[in-house]
Design a protein around this motif. Sequence first.
Motif, short mmCIF file in Angstrom:
data_model
loop_
_atom_site.label_atom_id
_atom_site.label_comp_id
_atom_site.label_asym_id
_atom_site.label_seq_id
_atom_site.Cartn_x
_atom_site.Cartn_y
_atom_site.Cartn_z
N THR A 47 0.75 -1.27 0.15
CA THR A 47 -0.12 0.08 0.01
C THR A 47 0.83 1.29 0.06
OG1 THR A 47 -1.74 -0.97 1.37
CG2 THR A 47 -1.73 1.11 1.45
N LYS B 6 -3.87 9.13 -0.85
CA LYS B 6 -3.85 8.75 -2.28
C LYS B 6 -5.14 9.15 -3.07
CE LYS B 6 -4.00 4.29 -0.76
NZ LYS B 6 -3.74 4.25 0.66
N THR C 144 -0.54 6.87 -5.67
CA THR C 144 -1.44 5.67 -5.86
C THR C 144 -1.00 4.68 -5.58
OG1 THR C 144 -0.93 5.61 -8.19
CG2 THR C 144 -2.62 7.04 -7.66
N ASN C 145 -1.90 3.45 -5.14
CA ASN C 145 -1.50 2.23 -4.91
C ASN C 145 -0.77 1.63 -6.31
OD1 ASN C 145 -2.06 2.20 -2.24
ND2 ASN C 145 -4.09 1.15 -2.64
N ALA D 57 -2.44 -3.27 -9.50
CA ALA D 57 -3.09 -4.38 -8.96
C ALA D 57 -2.99 -5.83 -9.62
CB ALA D 57 -4.80 -4.11 -8.81
N ASN E 79 -9.67 -5.75 -4.74
CA ASN E 79 -9.58 -4.45 -3.68
C ASN E 79 -10.14 -3.38 -4.89
OD1 ASN E 79 -8.69 -5.69 -1.40
ND2 ASN E 79 -6.59 -5.92 -2.43
N ILE E 80 -10.74 -3.40 -5.97
CA ILE E 80 -11.19 -2.36 -6.56
C ILE E 80 -12.29 -1.35 -5.88
CG2 ILE E 80 -12.59 -1.63 -8.51
CD1 ILE E 80 -11.23 -3.90 -10.17
N VAL F 73 -10.02 2.92 -8.17
CA VAL F 73 -8.70 2.81 -7.82
C VAL F 73 -8.39 1.17 -7.42
CG1 VAL F 73 -8.74 4.92 -6.70
CG2 VAL F 73 -9.33 2.98 -5.39
N ASN F 74 -7.17 0.97 -7.49
CA ASN F 74 -6.52 -0.55 -7.49
C ASN F 74 -6.88 -1.37 -8.56
OD1 ASN F 74 -5.83 0.07 -4.68
ND2 ASN F 74 -7.64 -0.30 -3.92
N SER G 28 -2.73 2.61 -11.90
CA SER G 28 -3.65 1.98 -11.14
C SER G 28 -5.32 2.67 -11.06
CB SER G 28 -3.32 1.33 -9.60
OG SER G 28 -3.09 2.28 -9.04
#
Length: 615
Positions: free
Chosen positions: A380, A460, A497-498, A501, A506-507, A538-539, A577
Amino acid sequence: MRFLIKTFAILLSLVVGFSSSEARRISNKSYNNTAPFHWYIHQIGDVWNRQTNWGMFGDDDFVYPSCDFPGGSQNAYLYQGSIWVLGIVEDSLGNPDTLCTAGDELEFGCLGTVHVVTGEEALSQEDTYTTYNDLYPVSPEGVHRPLGIAVTEKTYALAVDYANNFIIAEYWIKNIGIDTDEDTIPDTPRTIRNLFVSIRMDCDISSLAGSDDLWYWDDMVDYDATNKLSYMYDADNSAVPGDDTGNPDAQGNLISPGYIGARLLHTPHPSGMPYSHRWCHYYNDPPPNAPQYRFIAEDTIDPLPIAPYDYRFMQTTGPIDSLVTGDSLLVVWAYGVGNGLEELKNILQTAQRIFDNNYLAALPPPSPTLVLEDYVENGTTVGVRIQWNNSPEDAVDPLSLEEDFEGYRVWVSESKDPAGERIWQLLASFDIVDSIGEDTGLPPKNNEGYYEIIHLPVIKGFAYTYSVTAFDKGDTVGGLESLESSKLFNLQDYIPTNPIATSLDNIRVVPNPYIGSAPWNNPRPHYGVPWTDRIQFVNLPADAVVRIYTLDGDFVREVISSNLIARTPKMTSECKSVAEWDLLSRNKQKVTPGLYLYVVESSLGTKKGKFVIIR
């Protein structure tokens, strides 16, 4: 500014005043020796501006910076600036012919690109040069008749706090003769008599002041003879309730408090002073050629206008009795923006001193090269890794000729004030141990040989701006305080951002629910960015495609990974991502509140979900 005219009287005035001007823009004729349009944007100081290769500066379409002040604010103080060269020649019958070549009317032909010079070869911290002539103009048919001149234009910009609000422009004007057989080579000498050179600025302060197209009707224009300064500022618009001088926002904060102006730094005329300061407005621009010459050649300092309007000024030097073929002359102006008239006077006085000193100026060490990365823990992103090299440490001051590096400062900005100025916060300061200053020492270097600190915590999806500056020891003998490089020199916009993925588990949609009144949206461009709505998915995997539907299954819009509404020219984060949606349908209409469905498709599979929009 150009807009729809509704009355016959106004239409008539346009036909009389602009028909010949507009005719220049419709030619399809081209010349073999002309170059394509090209430009460069000075954006190392606090006035960002586009320099072109056809005798014009700024951008009348407001796509590129046009004397944007503060730099990066998108608060444009200039609609269009240009050079005019005017003179009298003999026509083929030996009769006097009065001509004007105007950069804003596309009467110069581009002969080369805009070249950029930095480092030890530069006179300033960022020089440009380009060439153009009026034999083969960009828009040549009909009205334009060439004087027979070539112009080498050089500009100079600095990134030090005391000198970053102006740009110096040199115009080397050479009589090259005319081309009588149209083989693109000048072949006939011709003397130009009673020659004048003007800088013309249509300022329109400022383009982001409102959405009702009233902002360019309330400018005022004036002249300060002591400072050889023509200038404009935003005044009170009678069509707007209350006093809107400086374009106040709803809270009374001034969006456009600045004054923009031009000062003559050098002229070959023995007086050393401008010959005239003239202003006109949208409806009475002088048509070419003789009317333009008569307007400029009148030895007049126009007084302050009675009321605000859409003005433009022309500051002129001359007359030069004669310029024979092969001879050149140099005219130099500085133009810039200050917070108020006194600041404008002061910064352009500084420009005069720097020019008079052959561009030698006290400078801080250069800013280092800056590299930003996400700082990741347990998969993360929790921070931003700020890295920079040690290039400023060997810099030699151009005045003292000594290495006077003292340290670094690390800065972050998370917001802007109403005028678009970034609000900076100091993250860290490092000072070499030498019994000068704080003596904190420099940070350790990482495995790549870069200095490094981690900015913690970060949000984020939120846009940050980072800069690392270098500062010097100062000069107690010369009476100079420590100088720091400009924060604008190496600033980078960054959205943490992360990581990309590796699964669809984890979206997320953020924010969910979306509330239109949230401060997340930055409702005015002056506080940061020019959009009002955005939702992030995200993700995501790097190849994700997100399709959005209504609850009834109607297709609304498609967005993809790394597609950011917030992307800026200074943004270095890739955000692979993340996909952003501006809440507009595929037909560019605002979507209604309600429940929406989304489908993410990628090489990892498909993921479906829901989110809510509340206005």
